[in-house]
Design a protein around this motif. Structure first.
Motif, PDB file in Angstrom:
ATOM      1  N   GLN A  15      -5.260   3.482   1.140  1.00 46.47           N
ATOM      2  CA  GLN A  15      -4.975   4.580   2.063  1.00 46.47           C
ATOM      3  C   GLN A  15      -6.086   5.630   1.979  1.00 46.47           C
ATOM      4  OE1 GLN A  15      -0.849   5.018   0.500  1.00 46.47           O
ATOM      5  NE2 GLN A  15      -0.290   5.185   2.648  1.00 46.47           N
ATOM      6  N   HIS A  63       0.825  -1.211   0.000  1.00 46.40           N
ATOM      7  CA  HIS A  63       0.000   0.000   0.000  1.00 46.40           C
ATOM      8  C   HIS A  63       0.858   1.259   0.000  1.00 46.40           C
ATOM      9  CE1 HIS A  63      -3.136  -2.845   0.629  1.00 46.40           C
ATOM     10  NE2 HIS A  63      -2.887  -3.038   1.896  1.00 46.40           N
ATOM     11  N   LYS A  64       1.956   1.224  -0.760  1.00 44.81           N
ATOM     12  CA  LYS A  64       2.829   2.385  -0.883  1.00 44.81           C
ATOM     13  C   LYS A  64       2.883   2.828  -2.337  1.00 44.81           C
ATOM     14  CE  LYS A  64       5.846   0.942   2.950  1.00 44.81           C
ATOM     15  NZ  LYS A  64       7.231   0.540   3.314  1.00 44.81           N
ATOM     16  N   THR A  70      -8.467  -2.964  -2.049  1.00 48.15           N
ATOM     17  CA  THR A  70      -8.041  -1.578  -2.268  1.00 48.15           C
ATOM     18  C   THR A  70      -9.238  -0.650  -2.439  1.00 48.15           C
ATOM     19  OG1 THR A  70      -7.807  -2.012  -4.646  1.00 48.15           O
ATOM     20  CG2 THR A  70      -5.845  -2.269  -3.276  1.00 48.15           C
ATOM     21  N   GLY A  97     -10.759   0.446   1.088  1.00 49.39           N
ATOM     22  CA  GLY A  97     -10.333   1.843   1.191  1.00 49.39           C
ATOM     23  C   GLY A  97     -11.496   2.798   1.281  1.00 49.39           C
ATOM     24  N   HIS A 148       0.904   7.823  -2.736  1.00 47.10           N
ATOM     25  CA  HIS A 148       0.021   6.997  -1.908  1.00 47.10           C
ATOM     26  C   HIS A 148      -0.757   6.070  -2.837  1.00 47.10           C
ATOM     27  CE1 HIS A 148       0.824   9.451   1.620  1.00 47.10           C
ATOM     28  NE2 HIS A 148       0.512  10.526   0.934  1.00 47.10           N
ATOM     29  N   THR A 149      -1.257   4.966  -2.286  1.00 47.21           N
ATOM     30  CA  THR A 149      -2.112   4.071  -3.051  1.00 47.21           C
ATOM     31  C   THR A 149      -3.371   3.758  -2.241  1.00 47.21           C
ATOM     32  OG1 THR A 149      -1.191   2.009  -2.150  1.00 47.21           O
ATOM     33  CG2 THR A 149      -0.085   2.947  -4.084  1.00 47.21           C
ATOM     34  N   LYS A 150      -4.367   3.263  -2.935  1.00 49.36           N
ATOM     35  CA  LYS A 150      -5.498   2.674  -2.223  1.00 49.36           C
ATOM     36  C   LYS A 150      -5.005   1.403  -1.521  1.00 49.36           C
ATOM     37  CE  LYS A 150      -7.503   2.518  -6.194  1.00 49.36           C
ATOM     38  NZ  LYS A 150      -8.417   2.253  -7.322  1.00 49.36           N
ATOM     39  N   ASN A 188     -13.284   2.399   4.672  1.00 47.91           N
ATOM     40  CA  ASN A 188     -12.476   2.990   5.745  1.00 47.91           C
ATOM     41  C   ASN A 188     -12.517   4.514   5.700  1.00 47.91           C
ATOM     42  OD1 ASN A 188     -11.756   0.513   6.796  1.00 47.91           O
ATOM     43  ND2 ASN A 188      -9.729   0.481   5.843  1.00 47.91           N
ATOM     44  N   GLN A 208      -6.091   8.970  -0.147  1.00 46.90           N
ATOM     45  CA  GLN A 208      -6.418   8.977  -1.578  1.00 46.90           C
ATOM     46  C   GLN A 208      -7.891   9.335  -1.809  1.00 46.90           C
ATOM     47  OE1 GLN A 208      -3.486   9.221  -2.853  1.00 46.90           O
ATOM     48  NE2 GLN A 208      -3.630   7.619  -4.407  1.00 46.90           N
ATOM     49  N   SER A 252      -1.808   7.366  -8.244  1.00 49.78           N
ATOM     50  CA  SER A 252      -0.807   7.074  -7.208  1.00 49.78           C
ATOM     51  C   SER A 252       0.587   7.539  -7.581  1.00 49.78           C
ATOM     52  CB  SER A 252      -0.789   5.575  -6.889  1.00 49.78           C
ATOM     53  OG  SER A 252      -0.397   4.819  -8.025  1.00 49.78           O
TER      54      SER A 252
END
Length: 242
Positions: free
Chosen positions: A168, A66-67, A195, A199, A164-166, A202, A171, A159
């Motif tokens: 997270q 997730h980076k 993702t 994501g 950042h990526t999903k 959350n 995003q 991203s």
């Protein structure tokens, strides 16, 4: 009441295949090889293919953590693998080669996307939240413009441009800020449970999983709806708006 809608790009708006990805990767290698050899960096095509594999492995491994990572950093890894000391202008031109390969062997827009997003854009601001790999977000925009759907979207979160990526939450929240909507007032549509769906939930959003190409690899207990055809999407969104 919903006030904004966000979409994933890959396998949600556009469908890709492993066969097409391999074709694109071959074109990337050919274009990068031609550029390097025309600018004094003598190296065989097999080395360029190896370097691109290393660049892809880097972004792929970070994605599973997730980076996010920029495409330029991926191409720096490419240079390291080939033991080349490339100038900034060379890195920029190699990224252009990646983008050109993407446009030469693009994913295809999924059936019924264009009329559906056109109608949705009349009532909701739309955004894109996408993980990028070796395709710069700028070239995804170019494909969308070429296919006549770019104008329907007002926020773009790729991203390679954010690091950042999903899944997270940043995003999703940063995109909603651009769309002037709160998480509870928005729905995200994407194909990957861990993702897109995790994501979005959350982040406090509603989530619709598009299963038209990626059927999923586990139990989906979070999605507010699942659709496999864009002709079902507007009805699913309307049900969540009540």
């Amino acid at each position: 009441m919903l006030k904004a809608i966000t979409f994933d790009f890959w396998q949600t708006l556009y469908a890709d295949s492993e066969k097409n990805w391999r074709k694109r990767q071959a074109i990337r290698a050919q274009l990068c090889h031609a550029y390097l050899n025309s600018h004094g960096y003598a190296c065989p095509l097999t080395d360029v293919e190896f370097g691109l594999d290393e660049a892809y492995n880097l972004v792929s491994s970070l994605w599973y953590q997730h980076k996010g990572i920029s495409v330029k950093r991926c191409m720096q890894r490419f240079a390291e693998a080939l033991e080349l000391r490339l100038k900034e202008v060379d890195l920029d031109q190699l990224i252009e080669c990646l983008g050109a390969a993407f446009l030469e062997a693009p994913p295809r827009m999924i059936a019924h996307v264009k009329p559906v997003v056109s109608r949705l854009s009349e009532n909701y601001p739309l955004g894109i939240i996408s993980d990028s790999a070796l395709t710069p977000g700028s070239f995804a925009r170019k494909l969308m413009a070429r296919d006549g759907i770019l104008q329907f979207f007002t926020a773009f979160t790729f991203s390679d441009e954010t690091d950042h990526t999903k899944p997270q939450v940043v995003q999703f929240h940063s995109t909603l800020t651009e769309l002037d909507a709160k998480p509870a007032e928005a729905v995200h549509i994407g194909d990957i449970f861990r993702t897109d769906i995790v994501g979005a939930k959350n982040a406090g959003m509603k989530a619709i999983r598009f299963s038209g190409f990626n059927k999923g690899d586990g139990d989906d207990t979070l999605s507010d709806a699942v659709v496999d055809d864009y002709r079902e999407l507007e009805t699913a969104i309307a049900a969540l708006s009540t």
